[in-house]
Design an enzyme around this catalytic site. Structure first.
Site, mmCIF file in Angstrom:
data_model
loop_
_atom_site.group_PDB
_atom_site.id
_atom_site.type_symbol
_atom_site.label_atom_id
_atom_site.label_comp_id
_atom_site.label_asym_id
_atom_site.label_seq_id
_atom_site.Cartn_x
_atom_site.Cartn_y
_atom_site.Cartn_z
ATOM 1 N N GLY A 10 0.753 -1.353 0.064
ATOM 2 C CA GLY A 10 -0.067 0.032 0.096
ATOM 3 C C GLY A 10 0.858 1.315 0.044
ATOM 4 N N ASP A 47 -4.461 -11.201 4.677
ATOM 5 C CA ASP A 47 -5.531 -10.756 4.014
ATOM 6 C C ASP A 47 -6.326 -10.353 5.036
ATOM 7 O OD1 ASP A 47 -7.778 -10.135 2.593
ATOM 8 O OD2 ASP A 47 -7.921 -12.180 1.394
ATOM 9 N N ALA A 71 -5.291 -1.368 5.278
ATOM 10 C CA ALA A 71 -6.834 -0.882 5.180
ATOM 11 C C ALA A 71 -7.459 -0.883 4.082
ATOM 12 C CB ALA A 71 -6.462 0.670 5.760
ATOM 13 N N THR A 73 -9.633 1.435 1.972
ATOM 14 C CA THR A 73 -9.619 2.783 1.884
ATOM 15 C C THR A 73 -10.506 3.495 0.950
ATOM 16 O OG1 THR A 73 -7.459 2.828 0.376
ATOM 17 C CG2 THR A 73 -7.087 2.856 2.911
ATOM 18 N N TYR A 110 -2.980 2.602 12.228
ATOM 19 C CA TYR A 110 -3.305 4.035 11.637
ATOM 20 C C TYR A 110 -4.939 4.165 11.338
ATOM 21 C CZ TYR A 110 1.539 3.851 11.200
ATOM 22 O OH TYR A 110 2.950 3.910 11.465
ATOM 23 N N THR A 112 -7.998 7.701 10.912
ATOM 24 C CA THR A 112 -8.312 8.514 10.041
ATOM 25 C C THR A 112 -9.276 9.834 10.558
ATOM 26 O OG1 THR A 112 -9.719 9.097 7.933
ATOM 27 C CG2 THR A 112 -10.331 7.403 9.413
ATOM 28 N N ASP A 113 -8.983 10.938 9.930
ATOM 29 C CA ASP A 113 -9.852 12.296 10.442
ATOM 30 C C ASP A 113 -11.339 11.870 10.400
ATOM 31 O OD1 ASP A 113 -8.950 12.248 7.536
ATOM 32 O OD2 ASP A 113 -10.344 13.701 7.313
ATOM 33 N N TYR A 136 -16.963 4.371 5.800
ATOM 34 C CA TYR A 136 -15.727 4.206 5.981
ATOM 35 C C TYR A 136 -15.065 4.748 7.334
ATOM 36 C CZ TYR A 136 -10.587 5.556 5.726
ATOM 37 O OH TYR A 136 -9.287 5.771 5.748
ATOM 38 N N LYS A 140 -13.377 2.373 10.394
ATOM 39 C CA LYS A 140 -12.167 2.978 11.203
ATOM 40 C C LYS A 140 -12.393 3.232 12.659
ATOM 41 C CE LYS A 140 -8.558 3.591 9.243
ATOM 42 N NZ LYS A 140 -7.544 2.333 9.007
#
Length: 311
Positions: A10, A47, A71, A73, A110, A112-113, A136, A140
Site C-alpha cells: 500500500g 488478507d 486498510a 480505503t 493507523y 483517520t480524520d 468508511y 475505522k
C-alpha cells in the site's frame, strides 16, 4: 526484535519499505494480501478481509511489533461495501489486538480524520467526541475501539489527506489531470493538512523508538491514540494550487492549468466528506519529541522524489 509490516504494497507500506527504518530496528517480515511484494521477492500472506486467517500468520511469525499499514480505503465504495470495510478496518484490527495482548506485542495502527463529523471550526483534539459521517469512518472507528478493547499495548495514529510519490492519491491525480486539462475544478470548502507518507513513517519510527526506551509507567502514558498529521492548514483547492505551482516550476507540468475553486455541492460523492479535517497534533509532538512541520515542506520533498523517480 521481530517486526511484522501488514499492507506492505500500500501507499504507506511501500514508504516503510523504501525508508528502511523498520528493517534497521529488527528482523522485518513484510506481508501483503497475496504474499507478493512490489519491491520484489516473497512476503507473507495477510488478507485482512478474512480476519480468521490472521492468528495462524501471527503464530508463525511471532512478531514483537505489528505495524498495521493495511486498510480498506475506498471511501465512496465503502457506502456499498460497509461489511467488507468493517471486516478489514474493524474486525481484523481486533484480532491483531487480541493476539498482541496475549503475546506481549505492540500494535502500531493507523486511523483517520473520518472518525469525526467535521462540523467544528478548530483542530480536533485526540479526545474530541467522534461521529463518523459514513461507512468508511464507522469502519475505522470500529478498529480503534476494537484495538483499545483488546487490552494490547498499542499506538493508534490518526492521520489525514495522505499522499505519496507513488500509489493512488490526490497529488498524483492533480498531476495527471493537470497534464491533460487547461482547467481543474477543486473543492475549496473542505479543510485539512496534507500529510505525506514519509512524514508518517519518520514520526512512527520516532514513536517506536520512544516506546522501546520507555519504562512501564512511561509506556502507559504513551499508549493510546495520537494525531499524526502535518502542521498548517489548507483546502483541497489550496493543495491543488500548490501542487500546480510547484510542478510547473520544477518542469513536472509543461504548463500550469487554471485551478478553479468550487463548493462540495458542485462535486457530489457517494460518501460525505468532513468539511473540517484538521487534527491537533501538539500532543503527538510533546509525547514523542518529534516535530511535525508545515504541510508545504512535505509537498516540496515529495515533488523532489517525483523528479528523481522520473529521471
Amino acid at each position: 526484535m521481530r517486526i511484522l509490516l501488514l499492507g506492505a504494497n500500500g501507499q504507506l507500506g511501500r514508504t516503510f519499505l523504501d525508508q528502511g527504518g523498520l528493517a534497521a530496528r529488527g528482523e522485518l517480515v513484510a506481508a501483503s494480501r497475496d504474499g507478493a511484494l512490489m519491491h520484489g521477492g516473497p512476503g507473507e500472506i495477510a488478507d485482512l478481509s478474512t480476519p480468521e486467517s490472521l492468528p495462524a500468520l501471527l503464530d508463525r511469525v511471532r512478531p514483537d511489533v505489528i505495524v498495521n499499514a493495511a486498510a480498506y480505503t475506498a471511501v465512496d465504495r465503502a457506502e456499498q461495501e460497509e461489511a467488507l470495510a468493517t471486516r478489514v478496518n474493524g474486525e481484523a484490527v481486533g484480532v491483531l489486538g487480541r493476539w498482541a495482548a496475549a503475546h506481549g506485542a505492540l500494535v502500531i495502527h493507523y486511523s483517520t480524520d473520518y472518525v469525526f463529523d467535521g462540523r467544528q471550526s478548530q483542530p480536533y483534539a485526540v479526545d474530541a467526541p467522534t461521529g463518523p459521517l459514513g461507512a468508511y469512518g464507522r469502519s475505522k472507528l470500529a478498529g480503534e475501539q476494537a484495538l483499545h478493547d483488546s487490552g494490547a499495548d498499542h499506538l493508534t495514529f490518526r492521520t489525514a489527506w495522505v499522499y505519496a510519490a507513488h500509489g493512488h492519491n490526490f497529488l498524483r491525480t492533480m498531476l495527471r489531470l493537470g497534464a491533460e486539462r487547461g482547467e481543474l475544478r477543486v473543492v475549496a470548502d473542505q479543510h485539512g493538512a496534507p500529510t505525506d507518507t514519509m512524514l508518517i513513517v519518520e514520526a512512527s519510527l520516532a514513536a517506536l523508538d520512544r516506546w522501546l526506551q520507555a519504562d512501564a509507567a512511561q509506556r502507559r502514558a504513551l499508549a493510546g491514540t495520537h494525531h499524526l498529521v502535518a502542521s498548517g492548514a489548507t483546502t483541497w483547492h489550496g493543495f491543488a494550487s500548490a501542487i500546480v505551482e510547484q510542478a510547473t516550476a520544477l518542469g513536472l507540468l509543461a504548463r500550469a492549468p487554471r485551478v478553479v475553486a468550487i463548493g462540495s455541492a458542485e462535486f457530489p460523492t457517494p460518501a460525505v466528506r468532513p468539511a473540517w479535517s484538521l487534527l491537533d497534533n501538539a500532543e503527538f509532538q510533546r509525547h514523542f519529541a518529534f516535530p511535525l512541520p508545515d504541510w508545504r515542506q512535505g509537498l516540496r520533498k515529495t515533488m523532489q522524489e517525483l523528479i528523481t523517480s522520473t529521471n
